[in-house]
Design a protein around this motif. Structure first.
Motif, PDB file in Angstrom:
ATOM      1  N   GLY A 172       0.791  -1.326  -0.038  1.00  0.00           N
ATOM      2  CA  GLY A 172      -0.033  -0.061   0.129  1.00  0.00           C
ATOM      3  C   GLY A 172       0.908   1.310   0.023  1.00  0.00           C
ATOM      4  N   PRO A 173       0.337   2.695  -0.018  1.00  0.00           N
ATOM      5  CA  PRO A 173       1.199   3.587  -0.067  1.00  0.00           C
ATOM      6  C   PRO A 173       1.718   3.776   1.305  1.00  0.00           C
ATOM      7  N   VAL A 174       2.987   3.451   1.564  1.00  0.00           N
ATOM      8  CA  VAL A 174       3.407   3.397   2.942  1.00  0.00           C
ATOM      9  C   VAL A 174       4.535   4.550   2.980  1.00  0.00           C
ATOM     10  N   GLY A 175       4.296   5.746   3.794  1.00  0.00           N
ATOM     11  CA  GLY A 175       5.250   6.780   3.972  1.00  0.00           C
ATOM     12  C   GLY A 175       5.958   6.554   5.318  1.00  0.00           C
ATOM     13  N   PRO A 176       6.774   7.608   5.466  1.00  0.00           N
ATOM     14  CA  PRO A 176       7.946   7.264   6.501  1.00  0.00           C
ATOM     15  C   PRO A 176       7.482   6.998   7.982  1.00  0.00           C
ATOM     16  N   LYS A 177       6.347   7.848   8.306  1.00  0.00           N
ATOM     17  CA  LYS A 177       5.694   7.777   9.589  1.00  0.00           C
ATOM     18  C   LYS A 177       4.833   6.392   9.674  1.00  0.00           C
ATOM     19  N   SER A 225     -11.087  11.779   4.471  1.00  0.00           N
ATOM     20  CA  SER A 225      -9.648  12.004   3.964  1.00  0.00           C
ATOM     21  C   SER A 225      -9.683  12.613   2.690  1.00  0.00           C
ATOM     22  N   HIS A 226      -8.399  13.256   2.119  1.00  0.00           N
ATOM     23  CA  HIS A 226      -8.341  13.614   0.853  1.00  0.00           C
ATOM     24  C   HIS A 226      -7.149  12.663   0.312  1.00  0.00           C
ATOM     25  N   ASP A 227      -7.536  11.588  -0.269  1.00  0.00           N
ATOM     26  CA  ASP A 227      -6.305  10.413  -0.123  1.00  0.00           C
ATOM     27  C   ASP A 227      -6.403  10.010  -1.544  1.00  0.00           C
ATOM     28  N   VAL A 228      -5.532  10.417  -2.635  1.00  0.00           N
ATOM     29  CA  VAL A 228      -5.618  10.385  -4.047  1.00  0.00           C
ATOM     30  C   VAL A 228      -4.778   8.861  -4.138  1.00  0.00           C
ATOM     31  N   SER A 229      -3.644   8.628  -3.367  1.00  0.00           N
ATOM     32  CA  SER A 229      -3.141   7.299  -3.628  1.00  0.00           C
ATOM     33  C   SER A 229      -3.918   5.952  -3.525  1.00  0.00           C
ATOM     34  N   ASN A 230      -4.554   6.245  -2.133  1.00  0.00           N
ATOM     35  CA  ASN A 230      -5.445   5.097  -1.954  1.00  0.00           C
ATOM     36  C   ASN A 230      -6.715   5.307  -2.865  1.00  0.00           C
ATOM     37  N   GLY A 231      -7.086   6.323  -3.001  1.00  0.00           N
ATOM     38  CA  GLY A 231      -8.396   6.478  -3.851  1.00  0.00           C
ATOM     39  C   GLY A 231      -8.231   5.783  -5.199  1.00  0.00           C
ATOM     40  N   GLU A 232      -7.175   5.854  -5.911  1.00  0.00           N
ATOM     41  CA  GLU A 232      -6.777   5.502  -7.284  1.00  0.00           C
ATOM     42  C   GLU A 232      -6.356   3.822  -7.098  1.00  0.00           C
ATOM     43  N   MET A 233      -6.030   3.311  -5.912  1.00  0.00           N
ATOM     44  CA  MET A 233      -5.614   2.065  -5.572  1.00  0.00           C
ATOM     45  C   MET A 233      -4.350   1.901  -6.360  1.00  0.00           C
ATOM     46  N   SER A 234      -3.346   2.929  -6.360  1.00  0.00           N
ATOM     47  CA  SER A 234      -2.184   3.014  -7.049  1.00  0.00           C
ATOM     48  C   SER A 234      -1.271   2.067  -6.777  1.00  0.00           C
ATOM     49  N   THR A 235      -1.380   1.101  -5.822  1.00  0.00           N
ATOM     50  CA  THR A 235      -0.281  -0.022  -5.669  1.00  0.00           C
ATOM     51  C   THR A 235      -0.828  -1.475  -5.630  1.00  0.00           C
ATOM     52  N   LEU A 236      -1.820  -1.400  -6.491  1.00  0.00           N
ATOM     53  CA  LEU A 236      -2.677  -2.522  -6.719  1.00  0.00           C
ATOM     54  C   LEU A 236      -1.661  -3.452  -7.692  1.00  0.00           C
ATOM     55  N   SER A 254      -8.260  -5.131   0.208  1.00  0.00           N
ATOM     56  CA  SER A 254      -9.072  -3.912   0.730  1.00  0.00           C
ATOM     57  C   SER A 254      -8.931  -2.684  -0.075  1.00  0.00           C
ATOM     58  N   GLY A 255      -9.838  -1.635  -0.030  1.00  0.00           N
ATOM     59  CA  GLY A 255      -9.430  -0.383  -0.346  1.00  0.00           C
ATOM     60  C   GLY A 255     -10.247   0.035  -1.784  1.00  0.00           C
ATOM     61  N   LEU A 256     -11.380  -0.978  -2.000  1.00  0.00           N
ATOM     62  CA  LEU A 256     -12.176  -0.572  -3.334  1.00  0.00           C
ATOM     63  C   LEU A 256     -13.048   0.499  -3.019  1.00  0.00           C
ATOM     64  N   HIS A 257     -13.365   0.759  -1.584  1.00  0.00           N
ATOM     65  CA  HIS A 257     -14.364   1.929  -1.351  1.00  0.00           C
ATOM     66  C   HIS A 257     -13.750   3.387  -1.604  1.00  0.00           C
ATOM     67  N   MET A 258     -12.309   3.190  -1.373  1.00  0.00           N
ATOM     68  CA  MET A 258     -11.632   4.525  -1.399  1.00  0.00           C
ATOM     69  C   MET A 258     -11.753   5.078  -3.330  1.00  0.00           C
ATOM     70  N   MET A 259     -12.050   4.122  -4.159  1.00  0.00           N
ATOM     71  CA  MET A 259     -12.374   4.829  -5.374  1.00  0.00           C
ATOM     72  C   MET A 259     -13.569   5.683  -5.728  1.00  0.00           C
ATOM     73  N   GLU A 260     -14.351   5.271  -4.815  1.00  0.00           N
ATOM     74  CA  GLU A 260     -15.692   5.770  -5.094  1.00  0.00           C
ATOM     75  C   GLU A 260     -15.843   7.299  -5.144  1.00  0.00           C
ATOM     76  N   LEU A 271     -11.497  -0.327 -11.742  1.00  0.00           N
ATOM     77  CA  LEU A 271     -12.538  -1.293 -11.106  1.00  0.00           C
ATOM     78  C   LEU A 271     -12.150  -2.716 -12.321  1.00  0.00           C
ATOM     79  N   LYS A 272     -12.256  -2.417 -13.616  1.00  0.00           N
ATOM     80  CA  LYS A 272     -11.728  -3.372 -14.650  1.00  0.00           C
ATOM     81  C   LYS A 272     -10.360  -3.936 -14.493  1.00  0.00           C
ATOM     82  N   GLU A 273      -9.529  -2.799 -14.065  1.00  0.00           N
ATOM     83  CA  GLU A 273      -8.134  -3.338 -14.026  1.00  0.00           C
ATOM     84  C   GLU A 273      -7.722  -4.338 -12.495  1.00  0.00           C
ATOM     85  N   ALA A 274      -8.765  -3.716 -11.476  1.00  0.00           N
ATOM     86  CA  ALA A 274      -8.797  -4.549 -10.404  1.00  0.00           C
ATOM     87  C   ALA A 274      -8.964  -6.108 -10.483  1.00  0.00           C
TER      88      ALA A 274
END
Length: 494
Positions: A172-177, A225-236, A254-260, A271-274
């Motif tokens: 997933g999008p894992v930052g330093p913290k 949230s305003h979360d684009v990385s999770n919102g696009e499931m960028s690490t799928l 998990s995380g499909l709900h973030m794309m909505e 979703l098709k790519e997922a």
């Protein structure tokens, strides 16, 4: 004086006689009477009986998972008092109103009040990046604000990592913290690491807490949230690519709900790519899908029908998600606008059966993989499984109920004085006929019934009277249920 003494003696004699003929006389009455009496032996509470019985029921499966891969939403949760933060933002109380997407502080306030009045959990996307950052800054500086591992995938990974026999891959999008906060046992692919963290704001409220005319019937939280990385499931794609080398026994998605909140054009494409990505792994290992709060019926229908749900083996969801799933697909009890309290077991059973019949493998000729649903609500949990696919589900549903009590109270084991049984002791297997009347036996606190070739397991939850934290309970419940579940080797397509 002698008249008064005689009266007291007669009263003592009378009550003494009544006590011996009726030993249920309250002790608080007896303690004021002028004669000695033997102390009564109190019966153990239902909460104590249930928590003790769980220890015998919760047994490890014959075949345990060794390697679990989890993806793809991860973030840092900032947990604050919802009312306190809104007051710090100079917002005044008022009427609640639901918003599918949040565009302003006013939208945030109205949606928070709407769900607080119902005691329901919800999650929304905040569209304005600059306004969100200002709110996030205020939340981080609010007295008592706390930072935690967040995101369904990361929370499930953290729970799984408490079992030393498991190797856990988290993508997933894992930052330093977040990376700093994760359990050392969790493996994070280098491709998942990013320079900045994604933050989610968790507005909590307590049972009975009031703001203006709004009063919370139970403790819960509102997430945005305003979360684009999770919102696009960028690490799928990174997640799926990591599976070949990791070789998991189980995949948790998990995380499909973030794309909505990203708009129809984007979620239709992703979703098709997922689906294509999940299809690459589903024949090798079972996939569990953890759902979360959604509001777009078209999006939910895409997940249910031609898209994701038929190609996963298991799903986990709560009462809001179950009802919305039925509303989106015109299923049983779709006419309900909300549950209006503890969901009726018969109605829950009807919807679970409908999902497995329409989108799962309850029909042996079906090509769908879905054979298991783990439903959780505050007062009880239900595991519904198609016969012949899963084992050890009594232990699994009991383990999920136990962890809900322990984690909410912040304890290592259940303290019967700090929890309360809120599940109905009597209920029906269906809302409509034919239906069977069923009971919870505290000494054997998992009730089992069948409808066709689907078996239902219900466990009551011992609800924490003063919960310390409600965020992540659903993820812990699903993770614990999976740990104690066993997939039968005879499954046709896995």
């Amino acid at each position: 004086m002698w008249q008064k003494a005689t009266a007291v003696a007669l009263l003592a004699f009378a009550v003494g006689y009544f006590y011996h003929s009726n030993p249920d006389l309250p002790e608080q009455v007896l303690q004021y009477l002028p004669f000695p009496h033997a102390p009564t032996q109190r019966e153990p509470s239902l909460e104590h009986v249930i928590s003790t019985a769980w220890e015998a029921l919760i047994t490890v499966p014959a075949q345990q998972w060794g390697r679990v891969a989890v993806g793809v939403n991860a973030c840092v949760d900032v947990v604050v008092s919802g009312i306190g933060l809104l007051q710090a933002l100079a917002e005044d109380p008022g009427p609640g109103h639901d918003h599918e997407v949040l565009h302003s502080k006013k939208d945030l306030k109205e949606a928070f009040i709407h769900y607080m009045e119902r005691g329901s959990a919800a999650e929304r996307f905040f569209t304005d990046k600059e306004v969100f950052q200002r709110i996030a800054q205020a939340a981080a500086e609010y007295p008592g604000a706390q930072l935690y591992v967040g995101g369904n995938a990361a929370l499930i990974g953290q729970k799984l990592a408490t079992y030393p026999q498991l190797m856990v891959l988290l993508c997933g999008p894992v930052g330093p913290k977040l990376h700093e906060m994760l359990d050392e046992q969790i493996i994070v692919p280098p491709e998942s690491l990013q320079e900045t963290d994604e933050f989610h704001l968790i507005l909590e409220y307590k049972a009975g807490e009031q703001w203006g005319a709004a009063r919370a019937p139970q403790a819960n939280r509102f997430i945005f949230s305003h979360d684009v990385s999770n919102g696009e499931m960028s690490t799928l794609e990174t997640f799926v690519a990591s599976l070949d080398e990791f070789e998991p026994d189980l995949v948790v998605l998990s995380g499909l709900h973030m794309m909505e909140g990203q708009g129809r054009q984007m979620w239709e494409r992703r979703l098709k790519e997922a689906v294509a990505a999940i299809s690459d792994v589903r024949n090798a290992v079972p996939v569990h899908l953890e759902l979360a709060s959604m509001t777009d019926k078209d999006y939910m229908n895409s997940i249910m029908q031609e898209q994701v749900m038929p190609i996963v083996a298991s799903i986990g969801l709560n009462e809001q998600e179950l009802l919305f799933l039925s509303q989106a697909g015109a299923g049983p009890h779709a006419e309900l606008s909300s549950w209006g309290g503890i969901p009726e077991v018969g109605r829950v059973s009807d919807i679970l059966l409908w999902v497995l019949e329409r989108h799962g493998r309850s029909d042996p000729e079906s090509e769908a993989d879905l054979t298991r649903i783990h439903f959780h609500t505050l007062a009880y949990h239900v595991l519904a499984t198609v016969d012949g696919h899963w084992a050890n589900q009594v232990a699994a549903v009991a383990a999920g109920a136990r962890v809900a009590s322990i984690q909410a109270c912040g304890l290592q084991k259940i303290d019967a004085s700090k929890v309360a049984l809120r599940a109905p002791l009597e209920f029906h297997s269906s809302h409509s006929e034919p239906r069977e009347k069923l009971f919870i036996n505290p000494a054997k606190p998992v009730t089992i019934w069948n409808r066709g070739n689907v078996t239902f397991h219900l466990a009551p939850v011992l609800v924490c009277k003063q919960p310390l934290r409600t965020v992540g309970l659903g993820d812990a419940i699903s993770a614990e249920g999976l740990i104690y579940s066993e997939l039968r080797p005879s499954r046709p397509s896995l």
